[in-house]
Design a protein around this motif. Sequence first.
Motif, PDB file in Angstrom:
ATOM      1  N   ILE A  59       0.841  -1.193   0.000  1.00  0.00           N
ATOM      2  CA  ILE A  59       0.000   0.000   0.000  1.00  0.00           C
ATOM      3  C   ILE A  59       0.882   1.251   0.000  1.00  0.00           C
ATOM      4  O   ILE A  59       2.010   1.220   0.499  1.00  0.00           O
ATOM      5  CB  ILE A  59      -0.969   0.043   1.212  1.00  0.00           C
ATOM      6  N   VAL A  60       0.375   2.319  -0.576  1.00  0.00           N
ATOM      7  CA  VAL A  60       1.042   3.620  -0.458  1.00  0.00           C
ATOM      8  C   VAL A  60       0.038   4.587   0.157  1.00  0.00           C
ATOM      9  O   VAL A  60      -1.165   4.484  -0.086  1.00  0.00           O
ATOM     10  CB  VAL A  60       1.579   4.164  -1.814  1.00  0.00           C
ATOM     11  N   CYS A  61       0.535   5.502   1.005  1.00  0.00           N
ATOM     12  CA  CYS A  61      -0.355   6.426   1.718  1.00  0.00           C
ATOM     13  C   CYS A  61       0.289   7.797   1.800  1.00  0.00           C
ATOM     14  O   CYS A  61       1.509   7.928   1.765  1.00  0.00           O
ATOM     15  CB  CYS A  61      -0.565   5.977   3.163  1.00  0.00           C
ATOM     16  N   LYS A  62      -0.564   8.802   1.955  1.00  0.00           N
ATOM     17  CA  LYS A  62      -0.091  10.135   2.318  1.00  0.00           C
ATOM     18  C   LYS A  62      -0.329  10.243   3.817  1.00  0.00           C
ATOM     19  O   LYS A  62      -1.459  10.329   4.278  1.00  0.00           O
ATOM     20  CB  LYS A  62      -0.904  11.207   1.601  1.00  0.00           C
ATOM     21  N   ILE A  63       0.773  10.193   4.549  1.00  0.00           N
ATOM     22  CA  ILE A  63       0.722  10.211   6.005  1.00  0.00           C
ATOM     23  C   ILE A  63       1.050  11.615   6.493  1.00  0.00           C
ATOM     24  O   ILE A  63       1.916  12.283   5.932  1.00  0.00           O
ATOM     25  CB  ILE A  63       1.758   9.178   6.545  1.00  0.00           C
ATOM     26  N   LYS A  64       0.340  12.049   7.526  1.00  0.00           N
ATOM     27  CA  LYS A  64       0.620  13.364   8.111  1.00  0.00           C
ATOM     28  C   LYS A  64       1.713  13.189   9.152  1.00  0.00           C
ATOM     29  O   LYS A  64       1.566  12.393  10.075  1.00  0.00           O
ATOM     30  CB  LYS A  64      -0.650  13.892   8.781  1.00  0.00           C
ATOM     31  N   ASN A  65       2.816  13.906   9.002  1.00  0.00           N
ATOM     32  CA  ASN A  65       3.896  13.782   9.989  1.00  0.00           C
ATOM     33  C   ASN A  65       3.630  14.689  11.186  1.00  0.00           C
ATOM     34  O   ASN A  65       2.604  15.377  11.249  1.00  0.00           O
ATOM     35  CB  ASN A  65       5.269  14.027   9.334  1.00  0.00           C
ATOM     36  N   SER A  66       4.568  14.707  12.137  1.00  0.00           N
ATOM     37  CA  SER A  66       4.330  15.456  13.387  1.00  0.00           C
ATOM     38  C   SER A  66       4.223  16.958  13.147  1.00  0.00           C
ATOM     39  O   SER A  66       3.712  17.691  13.989  1.00  0.00           O
ATOM     40  CB  SER A  66       5.442  15.145  14.382  1.00  0.00           C
ATOM     41  N   LEU A  67       4.685  17.431  11.983  1.00  0.00           N
ATOM     42  CA  LEU A  67       4.576  18.855  11.662  1.00  0.00           C
ATOM     43  C   LEU A  67       3.296  19.158  10.875  1.00  0.00           C
ATOM     44  O   LEU A  67       3.069  20.283  10.438  1.00  0.00           O
ATOM     45  CB  LEU A  67       5.798  19.315  10.843  1.00  0.00           C
ATOM     46  N   GLY A  68       2.495  18.110  10.661  1.00  0.00           N
ATOM     47  CA  GLY A  68       1.244  18.297   9.923  1.00  0.00           C
ATOM     48  C   GLY A  68       1.433  18.285   8.414  1.00  0.00           C
ATOM     49  O   GLY A  68       0.530  18.628   7.661  1.00  0.00           O
ATOM     50  N   LYS A  69       2.609  17.901   7.968  1.00  0.00           N
ATOM     51  CA  LYS A  69       2.889  17.840   6.526  1.00  0.00           C
ATOM     52  C   LYS A  69       2.617  16.446   6.004  1.00  0.00           C
ATOM     53  O   LYS A  69       2.859  15.457   6.688  1.00  0.00           O
ATOM     54  CB  LYS A  69       4.364  18.187   6.272  1.00  0.00           C
ATOM     55  N   PHE A  70       2.145  16.373   4.758  1.00  0.00           N
ATOM     56  CA  PHE A  70       1.883  15.072   4.151  1.00  0.00           C
ATOM     57  C   PHE A  70       3.168  14.493   3.563  1.00  0.00           C
ATOM     58  O   PHE A  70       3.896  15.177   2.853  1.00  0.00           O
ATOM     59  CB  PHE A  70       0.837  15.196   3.044  1.00  0.00           C
ATOM     60  N   ILE A  71       3.421  13.242   3.886  1.00  0.00           N
ATOM     61  CA  ILE A  71       4.571  12.572   3.278  1.00  0.00           C
ATOM     62  C   ILE A  71       4.104  11.247   2.672  1.00  0.00           C
ATOM     63  O   ILE A  71       3.185  10.607   3.175  1.00  0.00           O
ATOM     64  CB  ILE A  71       5.712  12.314   4.307  1.00  0.00           C
ATOM     65  N   ASN A  72       4.729  10.881   1.571  1.00  0.00           N
ATOM     66  CA  ASN A  72       4.389   9.610   0.928  1.00  0.00           C
ATOM     67  C   ASN A  72       5.044   8.479   1.700  1.00  0.00           C
ATOM     68  O   ASN A  72       6.202   8.576   2.101  1.00  0.00           O
ATOM     69  CB  ASN A  72       4.926   9.568  -0.505  1.00  0.00           C
ATOM     70  N   MET A  73       4.304   7.409   1.870  1.00  0.00           N
ATOM     71  CA  MET A  73       4.847   6.271   2.594  1.00  0.00           C
ATOM     72  C   MET A  73       4.386   4.991   1.910  1.00  0.00           C
ATOM     73  O   MET A  73       3.210   4.884   1.530  1.00  0.00           O
ATOM     74  CB  MET A  73       4.317   6.340   4.016  1.00  0.00           C
ATOM     75  N   ALA A  74       5.309   4.051   1.742  1.00  0.00           N
ATOM     76  CA  ALA A  74       4.947   2.747   1.164  1.00  0.00           C
ATOM     77  C   ALA A  74       5.093   1.695   2.247  1.00  0.00           C
ATOM     78  O   ALA A  74       6.103   1.650   2.956  1.00  0.00           O
ATOM     79  CB  ALA A  74       5.857   2.425  -0.013  1.00  0.00           C
ATOM     80  N   LEU A  75       4.084   0.858   2.413  1.00  0.00           N
ATOM     81  CA  LEU A  75       4.111  -0.216   3.406  1.00  0.00           C
ATOM     82  C   LEU A  75       3.968  -1.544   2.676  1.00  0.00           C
ATOM     83  O   LEU A  75       2.989  -1.758   1.950  1.00  0.00           O
ATOM     84  CB  LEU A  75       2.975  -0.066   4.427  1.00  0.00           C
ATOM     85  N   ILE A  76       4.952  -2.408   2.862  1.00  0.00           N
ATOM     86  CA  ILE A  76       4.945  -3.721   2.225  1.00  0.00           C
ATOM     87  C   ILE A  76       4.601  -4.769   3.279  1.00  0.00           C
ATOM     88  O   ILE A  76       5.150  -4.716   4.390  1.00  0.00           O
ATOM     89  CB  ILE A  76       6.321  -4.005   1.579  1.00  0.00           C
ATOM     90  N   ASN A  77       3.713  -5.678   2.943  1.00  0.00           N
ATOM     91  CA  ASN A  77       3.233  -6.702   3.886  1.00  0.00           C
ATOM     92  C   ASN A  77       2.792  -6.104   5.227  1.00  0.00           C
ATOM     93  O   ASN A  77       3.192  -6.602   6.288  1.00  0.00           O
ATOM     94  CB  ASN A  77       4.319  -7.770   4.131  1.00  0.00           C
ATOM     95  N   PRO A  78       1.975  -5.071   5.218  1.00  0.00           N
ATOM     96  CA  PRO A  78       1.563  -4.476   6.499  1.00  0.00           C
ATOM     97  C   PRO A  78       0.675  -5.420   7.296  1.00  0.00           C
ATOM     98  O   PRO A  78      -0.186  -6.094   6.739  1.00  0.00           O
ATOM     99  CB  PRO A  78       0.776  -3.231   6.067  1.00  0.00           C
ATOM    100  N   GLU A  79       0.932  -5.480   8.606  1.00  0.00           N
ATOM    101  CA  GLU A  79       0.139  -6.324   9.510  1.00  0.00           C
ATOM    102  C   GLU A  79      -0.255  -5.487  10.707  1.00  0.00           C
ATOM    103  O   GLU A  79       0.604  -4.841  11.317  1.00  0.00           O
ATOM    104  CB  GLU A  79       1.002  -7.486  10.029  1.00  0.00           C
ATOM    105  N   ILE A  80      -1.511  -5.523  11.060  1.00  0.00           N
ATOM    106  CA  ILE A  80      -1.961  -4.782  12.237  1.00  0.00           C
ATOM    107  C   ILE A  80      -1.604  -5.588  13.469  1.00  0.00           C
ATOM    108  O   ILE A  80      -2.031  -6.733  13.612  1.00  0.00           O
ATOM    109  CB  ILE A  80      -3.467  -4.493  12.176  1.00  0.00           C
ATOM    110  N   VAL A  81      -0.782  -4.994  14.339  1.00  0.00           N
ATOM    111  CA  VAL A  81      -0.331  -5.685  15.544  1.00  0.00           C
ATOM    112  C   VAL A  81      -1.288  -5.387  16.693  1.00  0.00           C
ATOM    113  O   VAL A  81      -1.710  -6.282  17.408  1.00  0.00           O
ATOM    114  CB  VAL A  81       1.115  -5.259  15.902  1.00  0.00           C
ATOM    115  N   THR A  82      -1.633  -4.119  16.867  1.00  0.00           N
ATOM    116  CA  THR A  82      -2.625  -3.746  17.878  1.00  0.00           C
ATOM    117  C   THR A  82      -3.581  -2.718  17.303  1.00  0.00           C
ATOM    118  O   THR A  82      -3.234  -1.961  16.389  1.00  0.00           O
ATOM    119  CB  THR A  82      -1.995  -3.140  19.152  1.00  0.00           C
TER     120      THR A  82
END
Length: 162
Positions: A59-82
């Motif tokens: 999956i690829v996402c636009k994630i908001k970082n701690s400064l409120g800016k959008f950054i592109n992020m790619a997650l391979i084999n993501p698994e929800i742990v909690t």
Amino acid sequence: MLLPILTDENPQLREKSVFVKEITPEIKKLIADMTETMNYGSRAVGLAAPQVGVQQRIIVCKIKNSLGKFINMALINPEIVTKSEQCELGEEGCLSIPNMFGPVMRAKDITVQFMTEDKKTVMKRFGGYNARVILHEIDHLNGILFTDLVGDKSLLYEELSY
Ligand SMILES: [Zn+2]
């Protein structure tokens, strides 16, 4: 390269995607193309590989970082742990269900384990908007669309994005 996006009547969107075994140059190219495709539309904040016809857990996402800016992020084999028990309602839309929006209940807080493009295994906590985007995209890897999660279908509404 912009990739064509499969839309809701396509049965491929209902398939379960398989784990990525190896991060090959083809996988890296796919991630670059998925990111470009996600960023092409003004309202898209995420894209999952099955939406472009690839049944792999990426999956690829636009994630908001701690400064409120959008950054592109790619997650391979993501698994929800909690997943927090606390949930919240938020508006969602999907590139595969053009112009449809509706309220979806999601966990407020999640921890996800995934692999990065440079083959690192990472465990990360996401909250609020970020958690929502990631949960929506992981659902795609399991053949689930956000409209499945809108209990009262009369709450779905149409709005033109462009
Ligand atoms: Zn979607």
